[in-house]
Design a protein around this motif. Structure first.
Motif, PDB file in Angstrom:
ATOM      1  N   ARG A   1       6.741   4.674   2.016  1.00 41.87           N
ATOM      2  CA  ARG A   1       5.966   4.330   1.064  1.00 41.87           C
ATOM      3  C   ARG A   1       6.664   3.726  -0.080  1.00 41.87           C
ATOM      4  O   ARG A   1       5.920   2.906  -0.734  1.00 41.87           O
ATOM      5  CB  ARG A   1       5.395   5.676   0.494  1.00 41.87           C
ATOM      6  CG  ARG A   1       4.464   6.424   1.765  1.00 41.87           C
ATOM      7  CD  ARG A   1       3.704   7.476   1.047  1.00 41.87           C
ATOM      8  NE  ARG A   1       4.706   8.676   0.715  1.00 41.87           N
ATOM      9  CZ  ARG A   1       4.720   9.652   1.491  1.00 41.87           C
ATOM     10  NH1 ARG A   1       4.487   9.597   2.838  1.00 41.87           N
ATOM     11  NH2 ARG A   1       5.573  10.716   1.535  1.00 41.87           N
ATOM     12  N   VAL A   2       7.960   3.989  -0.337  1.00 42.99           N
ATOM     13  CA  VAL A   2       8.534   3.015  -1.208  1.00 42.99           C
ATOM     14  C   VAL A   2       8.830   1.713  -1.039  1.00 42.99           C
ATOM     15  O   VAL A   2       8.481   0.850  -2.058  1.00 42.99           O
ATOM     16  CB  VAL A   2       9.999   3.581  -1.570  1.00 42.99           C
ATOM     17  CG1 VAL A   2      10.853   2.820  -2.527  1.00 42.99           C
ATOM     18  CG2 VAL A   2       9.785   4.972  -2.057  1.00 42.99           C
ATOM     19  N   ASP A   3       8.930   1.437   0.169  1.00 48.41           N
ATOM     20  CA  ASP A   3       9.068  -0.103   0.735  1.00 48.41           C
ATOM     21  C   ASP A   3       7.526  -0.553   0.737  1.00 48.41           C
ATOM     22  O   ASP A   3       7.485  -2.058   1.157  1.00 48.41           O
ATOM     23  CB  ASP A   3       9.595  -0.191   1.978  1.00 48.41           C
ATOM     24  CG  ASP A   3      11.090   0.268   2.028  1.00 48.41           C
ATOM     25  OD1 ASP A   3      11.793   0.001   0.832  1.00 48.41           O
ATOM     26  OD2 ASP A   3      11.614   0.430   2.981  1.00 48.41           O
ATOM     27  N   GLY A   4       6.473  -0.131   0.283  1.00 41.69           N
ATOM     28  CA  GLY A   4       5.098  -0.384   0.324  1.00 41.69           C
ATOM     29  C   GLY A   4       4.496  -0.517   1.908  1.00 41.69           C
ATOM     30  O   GLY A   4       3.502  -1.054   1.748  1.00 41.69           O
ATOM     31  N   LEU A   5       4.779   0.315   2.597  1.00 37.33           N
ATOM     32  CA  LEU A   5       4.188   0.379   3.967  1.00 37.33           C
ATOM     33  C   LEU A   5       2.940   1.528   3.727  1.00 37.33           C
ATOM     34  O   LEU A   5       3.175   2.374   3.105  1.00 37.33           O
ATOM     35  CB  LEU A   5       5.305   0.948   4.789  1.00 37.33           C
ATOM     36  CG  LEU A   5       6.267  -0.279   5.451  1.00 37.33           C
ATOM     37  CD1 LEU A   5       7.296   0.802   6.389  1.00 37.33           C
ATOM     38  CD2 LEU A   5       5.803  -1.152   6.190  1.00 37.33           C
ATOM     39  N   SER A   6       2.047   1.112   4.539  1.00 34.66           N
ATOM     40  CA  SER A   6       0.798   1.991   4.587  1.00 34.66           C
ATOM     41  C   SER A   6       1.214   3.257   5.566  1.00 34.66           C
ATOM     42  O   SER A   6       2.192   2.949   6.069  1.00 34.66           O
ATOM     43  CB  SER A   6      -0.454   1.221   4.988  1.00 34.66           C
ATOM     44  OG  SER A   6      -0.201   0.752   6.416  1.00 34.66           O
ATOM     45  N   PRO A   7       0.182   4.119   5.383  1.00 32.90           N
ATOM     46  CA  PRO A   7       0.594   5.261   6.228  1.00 32.90           C
ATOM     47  C   PRO A   7       0.716   4.901   7.969  1.00 32.90           C
ATOM     48  O   PRO A   7       1.487   5.298   8.597  1.00 32.90           O
ATOM     49  CB  PRO A   7      -0.651   6.098   6.348  1.00 32.90           C
ATOM     50  CG  PRO A   7      -0.951   5.953   4.767  1.00 32.90           C
ATOM     51  CD  PRO A   7      -0.582   4.495   4.525  1.00 32.90           C
TER      52      PRO A   7
END
Length: 305
Positions: free
Chosen positions: A202-208
């Motif tokens: 999530r910190v790297d910007g990935l969605s679930p």
């Protein structure tokens, strides 16, 4: 003189050797077995291996007998061994149609079932939505119904959807059996993967979904291998559903195709044995592909839960 005598006599005395300490046996390290225990365990494992391999060897031996009644007199097979049974199965039956049907259904069940089970297990492991615990228990309860009770309602559902004698319909039926167990298995395995990996995604910007497919699934390969193997074996060897929902001879799976060698008054056991040996080849190949991850996946899923 007396002094010299005493000094010379004392110098001539041989000093006595010091007493040696008794030799102690080297203590065994933790987990190390004695020789007797090691021989006993190896003997037990050897006997167990022979017991497990005997039915396979016996089946191969019977498949080499040319007559259908050779199983009654197995000693006569030695003098007339032949591969004619294999030639007949490969050339004069629908063996390759059975192979195609079995692979389509088994691989389809494996792919669809594992993906549904993986997303279900991951959702229950990571997310706390209303009823997430009851969902897993509902999946478990579905395994308690016998096949005889499920065949009639499933047949009616597939008939209304026009999926009778259809590969996709049989795949859906098998998924209803494989998904509940695989979801429980993968949920336990996902519990062993640290939550910090999800947070890093999530910190790297990935969605679930991105976190699940790009970070979690690669780490869950052993668990996925066990779930895939279970799904494949379940679909490959099932008889009741396949014989009820598949009506065409060319769409029979291997398990149903074997029944064609048995009639009301006759049983061609030599051909059944040869077909069974050939049937075991795809399963053995699939097991060889996933064996490296099977032990890890079976043990890791039980460490948390």
């Amino acid at each position: 003189m007396s002094t010299l005598y005493r000094s010379s006599s004392s110098s001539a005395e041989v000093p006595s050797a010091e007493p040696t300490a008794p030799r102690r046996n080297k203590p065994r390290s933790r987990g190390e077995q004695s020789r007797a225990a090691s021989l006993a365990s190896h003997g037990i494992l050897t006997v167990a291996s022979l017991v497990a391999l005997f039915p396979i060897a016996w089946l191969v031996f019977l498949s080499l007998g040319p007559d259908k009644d050779d199983y009654l007199h197995p000693g006569r097979i030695w003098s007339k061994m032949t591969f004619d049974n294999y030639a007949f199965v490969l050339q004069d039956t629908n063996f390759f149609d059975w192979l195609k049907s079995s692979l389509i259904v088994s691989l389809g069940t494996t792919v669809i079932g594992v993906m549904v089970a993986a997303t279900t297990g991951y959702a229950v492991s990571r997310m706390r939505f209303p009823g997430y615990k009851k969902l897993m228990w509902v999946l478990l309860v579905t395994q308690m119904f016998p096949i005889a009770v499920l065949i009639v309602p499933m047949y009616q559902i597939l008939s209304e959807l026009q999926l009778i004698d259809n590969y996709f319909g049989l795949i859906l039926v098998y998924c209803s059996t494989a998904v509940p167990y695989c979801a429980w298995l993968l949920k336990g395995y996902f519990d062993t993967i640290p939550f910090e990996i999800d947070e890093a995604g999530r910190v790297d910007g990935l969605s679930p979904f991105g976190t699940f497919f790009r970070l979690i699934l690669p780490l869950a390969k052993p668990g996925l291998a066990v779930a895939g193997f279970y799904s494949f074996i379940t679909a490959f060897g099932e008889v009741a559903f396949a014989s009820t929902f598949m009506l065409s001879d060319t769409k029979y799976t291997f398990a149903v195709g074997l029944q064609s060698f048995v009639s009301e008054h006759d049983a061609q056991r030599n051909l059944m044995a040869a077909t069974a040996v050939l049937v075991a080849i795809p399963v053995s190949a699939f097991f060889y592909l996933v064996q490296k991850n099977l032990v890890t996946g079976l043990t890791a899923g039980g460490t948390k839960g």
